[in-house]
Enzyme design. Structure first.
Site, short mmCIF file in Angstrom:
data_model
loop_
_atom_site.label_atom_id
_atom_site.label_comp_id
_atom_site.label_asym_id
_atom_site.label_seq_id
_atom_site.Cartn_x
_atom_site.Cartn_y
_atom_site.Cartn_z
N GLN D 33 39.18 47.88 56.21
CA GLN D 33 39.87 46.75 55.61
C GLN D 33 41.04 47.23 54.77
O GLN D 33 41.15 48.40 54.42
CB GLN D 33 38.91 45.92 54.74
CG GLN D 33 38.10 46.75 53.75
CD GLN D 33 36.80 46.06 53.36
OE1 GLN D 33 36.65 44.85 53.50
NE2 GLN D 33 35.84 46.83 52.86
N ASP D 158 26.00 40.54 49.70
CA ASP D 158 27.22 40.43 48.87
C ASP D 158 28.38 40.84 49.76
O ASP D 158 28.88 41.96 49.68
CB ASP D 158 27.09 41.36 47.65
CG ASP D 158 28.30 41.23 46.73
OD1 ASP D 158 28.99 40.20 46.79
OD2 ASP D 158 28.53 42.17 45.94
#
Lengths: 304, 304, 304, 304
Positions: D33, D158
Site C-alpha cells: 500500500q 482492525d
C-alpha cells in the site's frame, strides 16, 4: 488508489492552481521561508517557496534561459557577474555557458535553501556550485552590494515575488536599482524577473519596469510563458549603455555562437523575437499615466 | 461569508485550475453539450462547455482578435466568410470590422447554445447576430459544407476541443480540411484555433498543424496567451495561395487601416510579431519525425 | 465530461468539505444572507446560506425530526408553537404531525428566503406554509417576542450558525433565552439546534448548553449525525418544568402514537436512546470549569 | 504565506474531504500500500493508507476504544487475543489495559508499515510492540489462522476498507468469519470495524453485519462518530455465546473496573448506550429483504 495530495496556489481570492503531488521530498522552514520540494505529477520535481511555485523540471530551462542570456548577449564582454538570489543554481549553469565569464558572485540570503537545492535539485545546478569561478555568499544582497568594492558587467535579480514584508520586497525598489547601477562596470547590464505579464494582472510588472526606467537610460521588458506558473512571465534588461544593436534577432545567434553557447534549448533568434515583441496592452500600460498613478501601491505585493 | 463555489478544470490527472464563481447564471444541457454561464471572480462573465473554459469577459477579445484578423488580413479581398462553430458570436463582431465583408455564414450545431449566448453574452456578439450580412444555420458544419454550392474567401474554425466522441472531433481531420479547401474561392484562407502550445503539452497542436500541412501549400501557426485558460493558445492560417507578403508586421497595420479596423484592442504590428515568432521547441516539434509518429494518436483528445 | 462545479465549505483554515454540484438552481443575495439552492451529486437538492450547508434532501428529515419531536413529546399538550427562524418550512411539516397543534407562529426575518423555499424546496415544507394553523411573519424573532402578548407551549430555534455580526448571533444569548421563557405557558419547552458536537470542536455547543442552564431549570442536550454536514450535530430541550418522565425511550413511542405521529422515518425509542446518550467527552465538557471559562469567547462564532 | 498542501479524499464522484497538511513526514509505498504520515492542521498527526484516512492524533482513541473494549467486556476472561491487521499498534495499547491478557498475536501483512508506525506514531502504540505478551507476525492473517493450532478468546479485525483487489477484501467474507470462529476458544468473541454507517451510505456496513449473522449466533452492530473521517463509523461484536448480559450499560463499568481499565477517555456506560442504540434506518436496513438482495455487490468496495 493513491493519495490525492495537492499543492494549491491561491492567487488572491479569485484564482487558484492545483498541483497534484506524487511525493513530498522535503517540507521545512528556513529562517527566511518555507521550502517544499516535491515530485509533481505533471511538471516533474519542483520547488515551492512560501507556497509559491518557483521552478519545475519540465520548464525551468525556459525561465532560466530567458533570465540569463539576453543580458549576457547585451553586454559586449561579460566577465564578472553578480546574482541577487539565484537559489536553485540554474542561473550559474546558464551563465557559465558563456566563455567570457571569469567570476560569479551569487548572494542568496538563505543558506538552508542552498544546501537543500544542492542535494535535491542537481538537474538545476548540475554541480556548478563547485565551479572555481563561482563564489556563493549567504547574506542580504543589498547589504553585500553596499559594502563591496567590486564592479560587475552583468547583475541578475533571480528573486521570489516582492511580497509585503518578504525578503525580496526591497530588491524591487528604485533605491536598489540605483545601488545596482553604482556597482556596474561601464556598459553594465541588469536583468531580472519582473512578475506576471497577463492582461488584467500586469500591474506589478509595469511598476517594476517603471522603477527601472527611473534609474536606467535603456530598459527593455520581455516575457516568456512558463507552464508551471500557468502564466506569461516578465523579465527586463536595463542599462545606461544602449544595447539595441546587440539585442535583436539578427545579432543574438551570432553572439551566442561566438560565446560557445551552443546547447540552449529555448532561446534563439526567433524565440528572441517572440519574447521581445510585446502585445499591445503591455506597451500601452507602460505609457499610460492612469496606470502609472495606480502603480504607487502595486509594490510590494500584498499578501492575502 | 460567501459561498465558495468553484469550477475546477482538471487537465488529465496532473493539473487543475480553480475558477471561483460569484454567481451561476445558467447550468443546463443541450442535445450536444453541457452549458454553464457564470460570473467568475477574476475573469468576469464566462462560458464553460462540458466543463472546459471557452471564453471570459476579461480576455475573450485576445482569443477572438487572434483567430479572426490574421486570416482576413491574409486574404486580399474577403467578402464571403464561413464559420464552423462560432458559438458566442464574438467572431461575427470581429469579422464585421472589416469593410470588405458582404456575407457571413455561421454554422453552429447547437441552437440552444446560440439562444443562450444571445441572452447572456451580449458583450461578445454585440448584436451582430442581427446584422443583415449574417446568416446563422444550426447544422453540422461538415454536412453543410458538403452540400453547399457557395464558395468562401475565408473560413474559420471556432470550435471546442476535438474530444473523442465529441461534436468537434471530426472537424480537425485532413478530410475536413480538404472539404474546406474545396469550398474556397481562389486565394481562400482558413484560420482555426489549434489547441494548447505549452512546452510539454503541445502534441495535439502539432498534430493539427501537421494535418493542415498535408492539405494546404502554406500553413502558418501562431499563438496568444489566454489568461482565462492559463495557457498559450495556438492558431493557424492555411491557404494554397502564398500570404507571407501580406501577413507580416510591416503590412498588417496598413491593411487593417485600409479595412477600417481601427478599434482593435490586442492585435497590431508588434503583437503580430509576438504571435507569429514561435519559441524553438514548437518549431522543432513541427519538424521532428519522432514527434510526427506520435501524432497519430494525438487526435482526437482522449477523455479522462 | 461534465463541469466539476464544487461548493467548498471551509471550516476555519484546517478543514474543508467538497460538495460536487450537478446544477445550481439559484444563487442570489437577500438583504440578510447569500442563498444558494443546488442539486448536489450525493445529497440531492440542498440549501446553502452564506456558504454554510443547511439541509439536503437525503437527510433533512434527520435534522428536522431531531429538532422537533423531543420537545413536543416533552410537553404534555402542545397547542401553540413559536418558531424562531425555520426557513425551509420542514419544521412546520414535522410539528403539524402532532394532532394537538392549534397554532404555529413562524418568525423568519428573510422573506426572500421563504419565497425561494416555497418554490424550490417543496419536499421540505410539503405545502404546510398554507396550512390554516400556520402564520408566517417576516420580522426579527426577538423583536416579535418582545412585543407579543401570546404565550406558547413549545418554542423552537431553527437558526443558522451564531456567526459574529450575523442575524442569528443574538438568538443564542442568555438574554434571548430569558425572553423566550417569559413568553411560555406553564410547562413550556424550548428546543433548538446547538451546533457541532464533535470531539475537538464542541466548544460552541457547550457554551450554548451553558447559557441554557443559566436560564432553565431543566436542560437536556442530545445529538444526531447529519451526513450532509459530515458532523454529529447538537440539539437541546430546555424547560422550567421537569420532562424526564416523558422524554425517555420508554415513553416516547407511546406518546408519538397518541399524537398520531406514525410516519416518522428517523425518530423512535431506540433512536431516542442513541441521541440522548452522550459520549463521555461531551458530558465532561459540560461540567469542566476550565472549559466553562473558555466559553466566554465561544459565542458568537468568529468568521475567518 | 504557507504552502496550501491538501490531502483530498474523494468518496466516489460526489463527495470529498480536504485535509490541509502542515508537514508531510513520510510518503512512500510498501509492497502492499501507499503510506502517508502527515501533520494535519486540524487533527494532528495522521496516517493515510492508499489515500484513505486511517487515524489521527485527535480522535484515534475514539476509534480504538470503540473497537477493543466491548468485545473484551463481552468475554468473561480474555487471555489470548488475535489481531488481524492492527497497523498503528493502538489496539495493543487498548487490549493491554485489561489485566486478564496473557498473549496477543498481531498479524499484519505489512512490515514496512509497522516499522514506520513504530518510528512516527509513538502516541498510538506507546511502546506496546515491545511488551513481552505481544507477538507481531508479518503474514497474511488468513493464512496464519489457517495454519495455527492456537485458539483465542478474542479476535479483532482492525483492517482497512475491503477494497476490490486490496489486501483486506477477503477478510470481510463469510469464509474468513467461519475460519475465525474455528480458531476461537469456547465463548470467543470477534470484534471488527464494519465501515460507514451514514444514512444513504451504509450498504457495505449492512453487508458485513449480514455476513457475520450467517456465521455467528449473536451479532451486535454499534457505531461511533470519528471526526477525522467526518463519518459515524460502524463496528460489531459477534460470538456463538450470548453476551447481552455482560455487554450493556449496567455491566460495562463494573467489568472495566474489575479489569483495571480505569484510564479510558471515551468508553463508559453512557457512551456504550450511545454506541449500541442504533438509529431506526440502520435497524430497518438489517432486516430489509430488498436491501439484503442489493448487498450481494456491496462487497468488496469498488474503486473509482
Amino acid at each position: 488508489m493513491l493519495t490525492q495530495n495537492w499543492i494549491v496556489e491561491f492567487r488572491g481570492s479569485g484564482r487558484a492552481n492545483i498541483y497534484p503531488i506524487q511525493e513530498t521530498l522535503l517540507h521545512t522552514k528556513s529562517q527566511f521561508q518555507e521550502i517544499v520540494i516535491a515530485e509533481t505529477l505533471s511538471y516533474g520535481r519542483a520547488l515551492f517557496l512560501d507556497g509559491v511555485p518557483q521552478s519545475a523540471a519540465i520548464d525551468e530551462h525556459v525561465y532560466h534561459e530567458s533570465l540569463i542570456h539576453p543580458a549576457l548577449v547585451a553586454n559586449p564582454q561579460p566577465k564578472k557577474v553578480f546574482i541577487a538570489g539565484g537559489g536553485e543554481g540554474a542561473v550559474l549553469r546558464e551563465i557559465l555557458k558563456h566563455n567570457t565569464i571569469e567570476k560569479i558572485v551569487m548572494v542568496d540570503i538563505d543558506d538552508v535553501l542552498i544546501k537543500i537545492v544542492k542535494e535535491h535539485l542537481y538537474e538545476w545546478h548540475q554541480g556548478t556550485f563547485d565551479d572555481p569561478r563561482v563564489e556563493v555568499v549567504h547574506a542580504d544582497a543589498r547589504a553585500y552590494l553596499e559594502q563591496t568594492e567590486e564592479r560587475f558587467d552583468c547583475i541578475f535579480g533571480d528573486l521570489p515575488d516582492p511580497l509585503e514584508g518578504g525578503p525580496a520586497a526591497e530588491l524591487f525598489t528604485r533605491e536598489f536599482y540605483a545601488l545596482v547601477k553604482s556597482r556596474m562596470n561601464a556598459g553594465g547590464v541588469l536583468a531580472l524577473q519582473t512578475e506576471n505579464t497577463e492582461i488584467g494582472w500586469c500591474k506589478a510588472h509595469v511598476a517594476i519596469i517603471n522603477n527601472l526606467q527611473h534609474v536606467f537610460a535603456h530598459v527593455q521588458p520581455y516575457q516568456s510563458t512558463i507552464p508551471f506558473y500557468g502564466l506569461p512571465w516578465g523579465f527586463a534588461v536595463a542599462s545606461d549603455a544602449p544595447f539595441a544593436e546587440r539585442l535583436n534577432a539578427q545579432s543574438v545567434e551570432r553572439i551566442l555562437q561566438e560565446r560557445g553557447c551552443t546547447d540552449l534549448s529555448y532561446y534563439d533568434a526567433e524565440t528572441h523575437q517572440h519574447m521581445f515583441s510585446l502585445p499591445r496592452f503591455l506597451r500601452s500600460a507602460y505609457r499610460d499615466p492612469e496606470v502609472a498613478q495606480k502603480l504607487q501601491n502595486a509594490l510590494p505585493l500584498s499578501i492575502s
